[in-house]
Design a protein around this motif. Structure first.
Motif, PDB file in Angstrom:
ATOM      1  N   ALA A 166       0.826  -1.205   0.000  1.00 56.45           N
ATOM      2  CA  ALA A 166       0.000   0.000   0.000  1.00 56.45           C
ATOM      3  C   ALA A 166       0.861   1.256   0.000  1.00 56.45           C
ATOM      4  N   TRP A 167       1.914   1.263   0.811  1.00 61.68           N
ATOM      5  CA  TRP A 167       2.787   2.433   0.870  1.00 61.68           C
ATOM      6  C   TRP A 167       3.673   2.551  -0.361  1.00 61.68           C
ATOM      7  N   LEU A 168       4.115   1.422  -0.911  1.00 66.14           N
ATOM      8  CA  LEU A 168       4.973   1.463  -2.099  1.00 66.14           C
ATOM      9  C   LEU A 168       4.216   1.912  -3.345  1.00 66.14           C
ATOM     10  N   MET A 169       2.978   1.458  -3.497  1.00 61.26           N
ATOM     11  CA  MET A 169       2.240   1.694  -4.733  1.00 61.26           C
ATOM     12  C   MET A 169       1.216   2.820  -4.655  1.00 61.26           C
ATOM     13  N   LEU A 170       0.852   3.227  -3.425  1.00 64.42           N
ATOM     14  CA  LEU A 170      -0.122   4.312  -3.279  1.00 64.42           C
ATOM     15  C   LEU A 170       0.390   5.384  -2.305  1.00 64.42           C
ATOM     16  N   LEU A 229      -6.709  -0.220   1.832  1.00 67.19           N
ATOM     17  CA  LEU A 229      -6.017  -1.480   1.534  1.00 67.19           C
ATOM     18  C   LEU A 229      -5.419  -2.098   2.789  1.00 67.19           C
ATOM     19  N   ILE A 230      -4.887  -1.277   3.667  1.00 67.37           N
ATOM     20  CA  ILE A 230      -4.321  -1.809   4.909  1.00 67.37           C
ATOM     21  C   ILE A 230      -5.412  -2.463   5.742  1.00 67.37           C
ATOM     22  N   ILE A 231      -6.605  -1.866   5.761  1.00 67.59           N
ATOM     23  CA  ILE A 231      -7.733  -2.468   6.478  1.00 67.59           C
ATOM     24  C   ILE A 231      -8.106  -3.810   5.850  1.00 67.59           C
ATOM     25  N   ALA A 269      -6.218  -1.714  -7.710  1.00 66.01           N
ATOM     26  CA  ALA A 269      -6.153  -3.120  -8.122  1.00 66.01           C
ATOM     27  C   ALA A 269      -4.724  -3.650  -8.175  1.00 66.01           C
ATOM     28  N   LEU A 270      -3.766  -2.802  -8.551  1.00 60.39           N
ATOM     29  CA  LEU A 270      -2.397  -3.290  -8.742  1.00 60.39           C
ATOM     30  C   LEU A 270      -1.795  -3.900  -7.477  1.00 60.39           C
TER      31      LEU A 270
END
Length: 351
Positions: free
Chosen positions: A103-107, A117-119, A260-261
């Motif tokens: 989540a942190w790398l891509m968003l 996403l983390i949830i 989605a990625l």
């Protein structure tokens, strides 16, 4: 038995399941986009924050599979540390950490989607995984135990891990922190409704059916009749779920693609890594398959409910939760077929 032979024994519903699922997704998206008032109608009545039609679909979907479980065999699963310990590690250590990293790398520039996403990564699967495992010929008894184990840990650890991954760890790393307001009782209610009801019904069906008519009748007459209901429930749930968010998904395609990625990477890595770990631990095909699907799947019902309750129904966090099953459903259906293709590699593995 080869994959072709397995497919030949399937019913038309089973054999063309990817087609039916794709059609259900499209039907739901189009209905949500074009039918006036459908979303408000479906949301008019909710069970624990989940639309009543979705709740009913989930219960109908899970009951037949849990009715198939041979509960007198569960002790063989609870004694298998090669299965239980890797499952706990994958679900409650590696899974949340991997989703946090992705989540942190891509968003990095989209905090709402990142939080959503983390949830999703924290909500371990207790519902649809039952279906994927059954379709892939996994160990039903092992799936029942692992799902129950995930449910207990979900009640105890979801809030704690939410605090850690959204507030504590980002602060340690010098990143933006956020907070998550969710009570253990709210999570416990979700578990009791979406797992407890079908589990009790499935257990009672087997005990009463075998006592009154015998095991042979139960497994050769009763189960074949109720079995297809699980897939009908799955398709109904998908239609309703996608109808509820059809407008958001079709009107924000780029946002959906960005969300989605990391999900695609997550599902692929969790499933493949779990499969490799199960094989390295010497598990049978059935238990390796169960380990892989219980680790890769997520509890989208809980993730969506928590995101809506905390951030609102139209928030980016809620959209990220909705995109979860949009990606998970076709990916895990594809992995069912990958798993069946790998089945012959395990023919000589111990049970």
């Amino acid at each position: 038995m080869t994959t072709t032979a397995v497919a030949a024994r399937l019913s038309t519903l089973d054999r063309f399941l990817p087609v039916w699922i794709a059609a259900a997704m499209v039907l739901g998206l189009l209905a949500g986009r074009w039918v006036p008032g459908l979303e408000s109608g479906l949301n008019a009545v909710a069970v624990d924050g989940i639309s009543l039609p979705i709740a009913l679909g989930l219960l109908v979907m899970m009951y037949p599979v849990l009715a198939k479980v041979r509960y007198d065999r569960l002790d063989s699963v609870t004694r298998d540390r090669r299965l239980l310990l890797p499952s706990l590690l994958l679900n409650w250590v590696l899974g949340p950490a991997l989703m946090f990293a992705l989540a942190w790398l891509m968003l990095p520039d989209l905090p709402e989607y990142r939080t959503g996403l983390i949830i999703v990564g924290l909500a371990r699967c207790i519902a649809m995984v039952i279906i994927w495992n059954d379709l892939a010929c996994g160990d039903r008894e092992a799936a029942a135990v692992l799902v129950a184990l995930n449910s207990v840990f979900q009640v105890v650890m979801f809030g704690v891990l939410g605090w850690f991954y959204l507030s504590v760890l980002p602060a340690w790393l010098g990143l933006e922190a956020t907070s998550l307001a969710v009570s253990g009782w709210e999570i416990a209610k979700s578990v009791l409704i979406f797992l407890g009801i079908p589990l009790v019904a499935g257990y009672a069906s087997r005990r009463i059916g075998e006592r009154v008519r015998g095991r042979d009748w139960y497994e050769t007459r009763f189960l074949p009749r109720v079995g297809p209901v699980a897939l009908y429930g799955l398709l109904f749930t998908i239609v309703v779920l996608f109808a509820l968010q059809g407008n958001q998904i079709t009107s924000r395609p780029w946002d959906v693609a960005r969300i989605a990625l990391p999900l695609l990477v997550y599902f692929g890595l969790m499933w493949a890594g779990s499969y490799a770990l199960g094989r390295a631990a010497g598990l049978s095909y059935a238990r390796t398959t169960t380990l892989a699907f219980t680790a890769a799947g997520n509890n989208f019902e809980l993730a969506i409910a928590v995101a809506i309750a905390t951030f609102g129904a139209t928030s980016g966090q809620a959209l990220a939760g909705v995109v979860g099953p949009l990606i998970e459903v076709p990916v895990l259906v594809g992995l069912v077929y990958v798993s069946l293709a790998l089945r012959r590699r395990f023919e000589k593995e111990p049970s």
